[in-house]
Design a protein around this motif. Structure first.
Motif, short mmCIF file in Angstrom:
data_model
loop_
_atom_site.label_atom_id
_atom_site.label_comp_id
_atom_site.label_asym_id
_atom_site.label_seq_id
_atom_site.Cartn_x
_atom_site.Cartn_y
_atom_site.Cartn_z
N LEU A 112 0.84 -1.20 0.00
CA LEU A 112 0.00 0.00 0.00
C LEU A 112 0.88 1.25 0.00
N THR A 113 1.91 1.25 0.82
CA THR A 113 2.82 2.38 0.93
C THR A 113 3.56 2.61 -0.38
N VAL A 114 4.04 1.55 -0.99
CA VAL A 114 4.77 1.66 -2.25
C VAL A 114 3.86 2.19 -3.36
N ASN A 115 2.63 1.68 -3.44
CA ASN A 115 1.70 2.15 -4.48
C ASN A 115 1.39 3.62 -4.32
N LEU A 116 1.17 4.06 -3.11
CA LEU A 116 0.90 5.48 -2.89
C LEU A 116 2.13 6.32 -3.23
N ALA A 117 3.30 5.85 -2.85
CA ALA A 117 4.54 6.58 -3.16
C ALA A 117 4.72 6.73 -4.66
N LYS A 118 4.39 5.68 -5.42
CA LYS A 118 4.52 5.75 -6.87
C LYS A 118 3.58 6.78 -7.47
N LYS A 119 2.40 6.91 -6.87
CA LYS A 119 1.46 7.92 -7.36
C LYS A 119 1.93 9.33 -7.03
N LEU A 120 2.55 9.49 -5.87
CA LEU A 120 2.90 10.83 -5.39
C LEU A 120 4.24 11.34 -5.88
N ILE A 121 5.14 10.47 -6.29
CA ILE A 121 6.50 10.90 -6.61
C ILE A 121 6.52 11.94 -7.73
N LYS A 122 5.59 11.84 -8.67
CA LYS A 122 5.60 12.80 -9.78
C LYS A 122 5.18 14.19 -9.36
N TYR A 123 4.62 14.32 -8.16
CA TYR A 123 4.21 15.64 -7.68
C TYR A 123 5.30 16.32 -6.85
N CYS A 124 6.41 15.65 -6.70
CA CYS A 124 7.54 16.23 -5.96
C CYS A 124 8.38 17.08 -6.90
N ASN A 125 8.87 18.16 -6.38
CA ASN A 125 9.70 19.05 -7.20
C ASN A 125 11.18 18.77 -6.94
N GLY A 126 11.56 17.52 -6.97
CA GLY A 126 12.96 17.16 -6.76
C GLY A 126 13.32 17.13 -5.29
N GLY A 127 14.52 16.66 -5.03
CA GLY A 127 15.01 16.65 -3.65
C GLY A 127 14.71 15.37 -2.90
N ILE A 128 13.72 14.61 -3.35
CA ILE A 128 13.41 13.33 -2.72
C ILE A 128 13.18 12.29 -3.82
N ASP A 129 13.38 11.04 -3.48
CA ASP A 129 13.13 9.99 -4.45
C ASP A 129 12.06 9.05 -3.91
N LEU A 130 11.77 8.03 -4.67
CA LEU A 130 10.71 7.09 -4.31
C LEU A 130 10.96 6.45 -2.94
N ASN A 131 12.21 6.07 -2.68
CA ASN A 131 12.52 5.44 -1.39
C ASN A 131 12.28 6.39 -0.22
N ASP A 132 12.54 7.68 -0.42
CA ASP A 132 12.26 8.66 0.64
C ASP A 132 10.78 8.66 0.98
N LEU A 133 9.94 8.65 -0.05
CA LEU A 133 8.50 8.64 0.17
C LEU A 133 8.05 7.36 0.86
N ILE A 134 8.60 6.24 0.43
CA ILE A 134 8.24 4.96 1.04
C ILE A 134 8.63 4.96 2.52
N GLN A 135 9.84 5.41 2.81
CA GLN A 135 10.30 5.45 4.20
C GLN A 135 9.42 6.36 5.05
N GLU A 136 9.02 7.49 4.48
CA GLU A 136 8.14 8.41 5.22
C GLU A 136 6.79 7.76 5.48
N GLY A 137 6.29 7.02 4.49
CA GLY A 137 5.04 6.30 4.68
C GLY A 137 5.15 5.25 5.77
N LEU A 138 6.27 4.57 5.84
CA LEU A 138 6.48 3.56 6.87
C LEU A 138 6.61 4.18 8.26
N VAL A 139 7.14 5.40 8.31
CA VAL A 139 7.14 6.14 9.58
C VAL A 139 5.69 6.40 10.00
N GLY A 140 4.85 6.78 9.03
CA GLY A 140 3.43 6.99 9.32
C GLY A 140 2.77 5.71 9.81
N LEU A 141 3.14 4.57 9.23
CA LEU A 141 2.59 3.28 9.67
C LEU A 141 3.01 3.00 11.11
#
Length: 199
Positions: free
Chosen positions: A33-62
């Motif tokens: 679930l976290t990976v799928n959401l990260a894949k959807k959101l990564i294109k809305y980032c203006n650089g500075g973070i990558d897919l793994n950053d988003l996944i890790q942040e999601g896992l912090v939320g979990l």
């Protein structure tokens, strides 16, 4: 232990009993679930973070969801965990976007005119520390009351709006028709008006 052998509540019981395997299983269960959401959101980032950053942040939320969930909550753990994962990821995406000093954009205005919108409701320009604290507390109470009245979809849309996503982006992220998002935002506006006694 296999996550398919346990429901969320059994895993939570094991986690609260300091079973590290159960915690790892819960993370494994919610990682897709976290990976799928990260894949959807990564294109809305203006650089500075990558897919793994988003996944890790999601896992912090979990992990936050695991620690803070109580079974007396009105929502089930899966819904609560998803919301916590999303909030952490949205906040990270928000930090990469260019919009500054806005809480909600123009599409959640209380009225059609630009002079009476939620931005003005949420922002105190007086610079008086006492007033700012009182206003902040008041705003938080209103937002808490509003969020308690929102459906799961409305909470998702509201969270995305607070993090500067537009209609089209929200529709894409949530796999919904843009018209459904517009209708959802209209329902949120109605609920907020009722709380503010503006009807």
């Amino acid at each position: 232990m296999n996550y398919k052998d346990f429901n969320d509540y059994e895993l939570l019981d094991h986690i609260y009993s300091c079973n590290e395997d159960a915690n790892e299983i819960m993370i494994y269960k919610y990682r897709p679930l976290t990976v799928n959401l990260a894949k959807k959101l990564i294109k809305y980032c203006n650089g500075g973070i990558d897919l793994n950053d988003l996944i890790q942040e999601g896992l912090v939320g979990l992990n936050e969801a695991i620690k803070s969930y109580r079974d007396d909550k009105e929502t089930n753990f899966g819904t609560y965990a998803k919301l916590c994962i999303e909030r952490r990821m949205y906040s990270l995406v928000k930090s990469t976007r260019t919009y500054k000093n806005k809480i909600l954009n123009e599409s959640i205005s209380l009225e059609d005119d630009e002079d009476n919108n939620i931005d003005k409701f949420l922002i105190d320009n007086s610079f008086n520390p006492s007033n700012m604290i009182e206003e902040f507390d008041s705003q938080n109470l209103i937002l808490e009351k509003l969020e308690s009245q929102l459906t799961d979809l409305e909470k998702q849309v509201f969270e995305l709006k607070k993090n500067y996503f537009n209609y089209k982006e929200i529709a894409e992220i949530l796999d919904k028709d843009p018209k459904a998002i517009d209708n959802t935002i209209q329902r949120i506006k109605i609920k907020l008006k009722k709380i503010l006694n503006l009807n």
